[in-house]
Design a protein around this motif. Structure first.
Motif, PDB file in Angstrom:
ATOM      1  N   GLN A  90      20.754 -29.394 -58.815  1.00 36.95           N
ATOM      2  CA  GLN A  90      22.160 -29.289 -58.430  1.00 36.95           C
ATOM      3  C   GLN A  90      22.308 -28.729 -57.023  1.00 36.95           C
ATOM      4  O   GLN A  90      23.146 -29.198 -56.245  1.00 36.95           O
ATOM      5  CB  GLN A  90      22.925 -28.411 -59.422  1.00 36.95           C
ATOM      6  N   THR A  94      24.257 -31.665 -54.498  1.00 38.48           N
ATOM      7  CA  THR A  94      25.709 -31.614 -54.633  1.00 38.48           C
ATOM      8  C   THR A  94      26.474 -31.836 -53.341  1.00 38.48           C
ATOM      9  O   THR A  94      27.654 -32.127 -53.372  1.00 38.48           O
ATOM     10  CB  THR A  94      26.151 -30.254 -55.204  1.00 38.48           C
ATOM     11  N   ILE A 110      21.288 -38.914 -58.179  1.00 40.38           N
ATOM     12  CA  ILE A 110      21.676 -37.938 -59.212  1.00 40.38           C
ATOM     13  C   ILE A 110      22.915 -37.147 -58.832  1.00 40.38           C
ATOM     14  O   ILE A 110      23.456 -36.410 -59.664  1.00 40.38           O
ATOM     15  CB  ILE A 110      20.517 -36.980 -59.557  1.00 40.38           C
ATOM     16  N   HIS A 111      23.379 -37.307 -57.613  1.00 44.18           N
ATOM     17  CA  HIS A 111      24.558 -36.590 -57.111  1.00 44.18           C
ATOM     18  C   HIS A 111      25.751 -36.722 -58.062  1.00 44.18           C
ATOM     19  O   HIS A 111      26.446 -35.749 -58.344  1.00 44.18           O
ATOM     20  CB  HIS A 111      24.897 -37.131 -55.724  1.00 44.18           C
ATOM     21  N   ARG A 112      25.994 -37.886 -58.583  1.00 44.68           N
ATOM     22  CA  ARG A 112      27.184 -38.107 -59.416  1.00 44.68           C
ATOM     23  C   ARG A 112      27.004 -37.668 -60.862  1.00 44.68           C
ATOM     24  O   ARG A 112      27.949 -37.692 -61.630  1.00 44.68           O
ATOM     25  CB  ARG A 112      27.608 -39.563 -59.339  1.00 44.68           C
ATOM     26  N   PHE A 113      25.782 -37.279 -61.245  1.00 45.35           N
ATOM     27  CA  PHE A 113      25.525 -36.924 -62.637  1.00 45.35           C
ATOM     28  C   PHE A 113      25.444 -35.423 -62.884  1.00 45.35           C
ATOM     29  O   PHE A 113      25.294 -35.004 -64.030  1.00 45.35           O
ATOM     30  CB  PHE A 113      24.226 -37.579 -63.124  1.00 45.35           C
ATOM     31  N   VAL A 114      25.500 -34.600 -61.861  1.00 44.60           N
ATOM     32  CA  VAL A 114      25.394 -33.152 -62.051  1.00 44.60           C
ATOM     33  C   VAL A 114      26.773 -32.513 -61.893  1.00 44.60           C
ATOM     34  O   VAL A 114      27.542 -32.882 -61.005  1.00 44.60           O
ATOM     35  CB  VAL A 114      24.366 -32.518 -61.085  1.00 44.60           C
ATOM     36  N   THR A 117      28.393 -30.923 -58.524  1.00 43.51           N
ATOM     37  CA  THR A 117      28.966 -31.811 -57.516  1.00 43.51           C
ATOM     38  C   THR A 117      30.486 -31.753 -57.552  1.00 43.51           C
ATOM     39  O   THR A 117      31.147 -31.611 -56.523  1.00 43.51           O
ATOM     40  CB  THR A 117      28.508 -33.259 -57.765  1.00 43.51           C
ATOM     41  N   PHE A 145      32.435 -32.475 -69.051  1.00 42.73           N
ATOM     42  CA  PHE A 145      31.139 -31.795 -69.144  1.00 42.73           C
ATOM     43  C   PHE A 145      31.246 -30.586 -70.078  1.00 42.73           C
ATOM     44  O   PHE A 145      30.394 -30.372 -70.942  1.00 42.73           O
ATOM     45  CB  PHE A 145      30.663 -31.317 -67.772  1.00 42.73           C
TER      46      PHE A 145
END
Length: 180
Positions: A90, A94, A110-114, A117, A145
């Protein structure tokens, strides 16, 4: 020495929080050059933006707490390792320290999945943004989330409790699963 130190530690968090709030208020009210007003398109509400920033920070802390609780309680030592890996991923993906476009392709993916961000984007919006739809979009994603990890924690707790009851492993006076 230990008694004095533990007595001080009990009130240390409160003192730090009060000092932080007073510092923020002083920086808003005693800003002679009106730099805070230059940051936002709505210069009439710097206090509201500051309170929004605090609310976003508290919400992010609660979300991280829920995720870490899920990982620690249901994955034991593996959860501890995964929480550290999630933290590192993260922090690097982010876009809080530098733009995401400058990171390697893996971090851009992975930016959009954590969740961090969306928290960072909310903080940027609270400081200098003007798009309410962007603010609500990020808020809803963070709430999803939060809901997913809270529901997963409660569901797995219920399954563990039900299995213990089935084995007869519950001590007397503990909570019983529903429908038993």
């Amino acid at each position: 020495m230990y008694i004095v130190f533990s007595y001080f530690l009990r009130y240390n968090r409160t003192i730090v929080l009060i000092i932080g709030v007073l510092t923020m208020l002083m920086s808003v009210y005693l800003d002679n050059k009106r730099r805070i007003k230059l940051l936002s398109p709505e210069p009439d509400h710097p206090i509201l933006r500051m309170l929004g920033l605090y609310a976003i920070s508290v919400g992010q802390a609660l979300l991280v707490g829920v995720i870490v609780q899920f990982l620690f309680f249901h994955l034991d030592d593996l959860g501890k390792i995964l929480s550290m890996i999630l933290l590192v991923l993260q922090l690097t993906s982010t876009g809080g320290t530098f733009p995401v476009e400058m990171t390697p392709p893996f971090f851009q993916f992975i930016h959009r999945f954590v969740p961090m961000t969306y928290g960072i984007q909310l903080q940027k919006e609270a400081i200098s943004g003007s798009s309410a739809s962007y603010l609500w979009h990020n808020t809803w994603i963070l709430l999803v989330f939060f809901g997913v990890f809270t529901a997963a924690t409660l569901a797995l707790d219920y399954v563990k409790l039900y299995r213990r009851k089935k084995r007869g492993d519950l001590p007397s006076g503990t909570l019983q699963p529903l429908g038993s």
